[in-house]
Design an enzyme around this catalytic site. Structure first.
Site, PDB file in Angstrom:
ATOM      1  N   GLU A  74     -45.215 -87.489 -87.807  1.00  0.00           N
ATOM      2  CA  GLU A  74     -44.001 -88.296 -87.670  1.00  0.00           C
ATOM      3  C   GLU A  74     -42.981 -87.527 -86.814  1.00  0.00           C
ATOM      4  O   GLU A  74     -42.427 -88.055 -85.865  1.00  0.00           O
ATOM      5  CB  GLU A  74     -43.431 -88.577 -89.060  1.00  0.00           C
ATOM      6  CG  GLU A  74     -42.129 -89.358 -89.044  1.00  0.00           C
ATOM      7  CD  GLU A  74     -41.502 -89.439 -90.426  1.00  0.00           C
ATOM      8  OE1 GLU A  74     -40.596 -90.278 -90.610  1.00  0.00           O
ATOM      9  OE2 GLU A  74     -41.893 -88.660 -91.330  1.00  0.00           O
ATOM     10  N   HIS A  75     -42.715 -86.285 -87.191  1.00  0.00           N
ATOM     11  CA  HIS A  75     -41.833 -85.400 -86.434  1.00  0.00           C
ATOM     12  C   HIS A  75     -42.627 -84.173 -86.019  1.00  0.00           C
ATOM     13  O   HIS A  75     -43.259 -83.536 -86.858  1.00  0.00           O
ATOM     14  CB  HIS A  75     -40.653 -84.910 -87.272  1.00  0.00           C
ATOM     15  CG  HIS A  75     -39.912 -85.984 -87.999  1.00  0.00           C
ATOM     16  ND1 HIS A  75     -40.203 -86.348 -89.306  1.00  0.00           N
ATOM     17  CD2 HIS A  75     -38.862 -86.753 -87.609  1.00  0.00           C
ATOM     18  CE1 HIS A  75     -39.364 -87.299 -89.686  1.00  0.00           C
ATOM     19  NE2 HIS A  75     -38.544 -87.566 -88.679  1.00  0.00           N
TER      20      HIS A  75
END
Length: 436
Positions: free
Chosen positions: A327-328
């Site tokens: 996601e990050h």
């Protein structure tokens, strides 16, 4: 505190070996199915009863009165208001640049195809509540929808017993700052059903977006098709690709910051440097002991979803983070910019020592509603494009149609769909018959 996985010398697909949070949405479907059906059949009455059962409070009405929005904004801490206003301004700057222009292609003389970008008519925007309050998620949902030109949008967030059955005041204040006056005190699967079917003052929406817990994700899966969805959000996650040039204190701080979201949040470091891994572990011990939510953070870092992954070199690390599809993703290497440019799979990439994920959560201008659970290999984060639909508009004159007619009729015969060819022949004449 945090496990290690040694992939040095290994070959092949590492995905089965990497740490990952478990999210069994399929198992939650049976639980949310009767909830969604209840909302479909009984509307606001069902919403009130479900809210009392799951949130421990029965709101006086599902829609938040405008006066409550104004009151929340008036009572907002000035520093928080200034921060939200800055976040909104930066997000608008980034998302306004994403708006697509209609394009017309002249395929042949007399024949064009125009792609029109048309916003979704009405969207429901979900803002989570519970362990933490997320006014930033109001910004991340609302701004791209507004910049896309969505005509009708509504925000919903779980009611809080301590605030009299209303969503958290900071959520309401953020809505007021953004000019959103249609806000509902509904959370969970029942909120998705409310947008899918409509209930009371809330008209049915064409799409629902925003992160939420497993029940929200399950309701999205169940009702997909009745309503459009952005994604089935899972536990939040960070991966850090770092070599021995990186600051272990920065890395530890970022792993802790992600872990404080939830006990199932994932924090992963990928590095070719065992020395850096040792230093990060030392830093983690000190930071976890000092952080406010230490128990939650310690559980997240010690869970099977978190870990330090040792790789052969940076190239191997890039292959691993691409397989993980975080996601990050933070990249802190000797060539951070070059290595970040090589990344194919990530919701968002944060480059260098001074671009932490927490900047993106609030004030970078980027969007923080991002794909989780490895879905970044095929999906993107929330953006203006999420709320736009491309519609092809085909305009051919008679001569252009006549030029294409033999090809259309040949393909129609090949597919044993002769009426397709006859529909063209009826306009221009030809072997399939029909009047000119």
């Amino acid at each position: 505190m945090i496990s290690r996985i040694d992939l040095r010398g290994s070959a092949g697909d590492p995905r089965e070996l990497l740490p990952r949070a478990e999210l069994d949405i399929g198992a939650a479907l049976d639980a949310v199915r009767p909830i969604c059906e209840d909302v479909r059949l009984r509307g606001t009455e069902a919403l009130a009863e479900l809210t009392e059962r799951f949130d421990g409070v029965r709101p006086p009405a599902i829609r938040v009165p405008r006066a409550e929005l104004d009151s929340a904004l008036a009572g907002l801490d000035p520093a928080v208001r200034a921060a939200l206003e800055e976040s909104i301004e930066r997000a608008r700057r980034v998302h306004a640049a994403q708006r697509r222009e209609d394009t017309t292609t002249r395929v042949v003389p007399g024949g064009t195809v125009t792609e029109r970008w048309v916003p979704v008519g009405r969207v429901g925007l979900y803002v989570p509540g519970g362990r933490a309050v997320y006014p930033s998620s109001v910004v991340m949902n609302v701004v791209p929808a507004q910049e896309a030109g969505v005509d009708s949008l509504a925000v919903t967030s779980p009611p809080q017993a301590e605030f009299g059955g209303l969503p958290h005041p900071t959520i309401l204040a953020a809505c007021a700052l953004l000019g959103v006056d249609e806000v509902y005190a509904v959370g969970g699967a029942q909120a998705v059903a409310m947008f899918a079917y409509g209930a009371g003052e809330c008209e049915r929406a064409d799409m629902v977006t925003g992160p939420g817990n497993i029940w929200v994700a399950a309701a999205k899966r169940l009702l997909k098709g009745v309503i459009g969805i952005d994604a089935e959000a899972g536990p939040t996650e960070i991966a850090v690709l770092a070599d021995d040039t990186a600051d272990p204190g920065y890395i530890a701080a970022d792993l802790v910051s992600q872990a404080e979201h939830d006990t199932v949040a994932a924090s992963v470091l990928v590095t070719p440097s065992a020395e850096l891994a040792d230093k990060v572990e030392t830093e983690l011990s000190a930071r976890v002991a000092a952080t406010r939510h230490r128990d939650r953070v310690a559980e997240a870092l010690g869970g099977r979803q978190s870990g330090i992954v040792l790789v052969d070199d940076t190239a191997h690390g890039l292959a691993v983070v691409d397989a993980y599809a975080a996601e990050h993703l933070e990249v802190m290497t000797a060539d951070s910019a070059g290595d970040a440019a090589a990344v194919r799979n990530a919701g968002a990439v944060f480059v260098g020592p001074h671009s932490p994920v927490s900047l993106g959560d609030y004030c970078a201008g980027s969007n923080h509603v991002l794909p989780t659970g490895g879905s970044a290999v095929h999906s993107a984060g929330l953006s203006v494009q999420t709320f736009l639909r491309g519609i092809h508009v085909v305009t051919y004159d008679r001569d252009a149609l006549a030029e294409a007619a033999p090809h259309v009729m040949a393909l129609a015969e090949a597919e044993d769909l002769p009426a397709h060819g006859e529909a063209v022949a009826a306009r221009v004449g030809g072997a399939s018959g029909g009047a000119a």
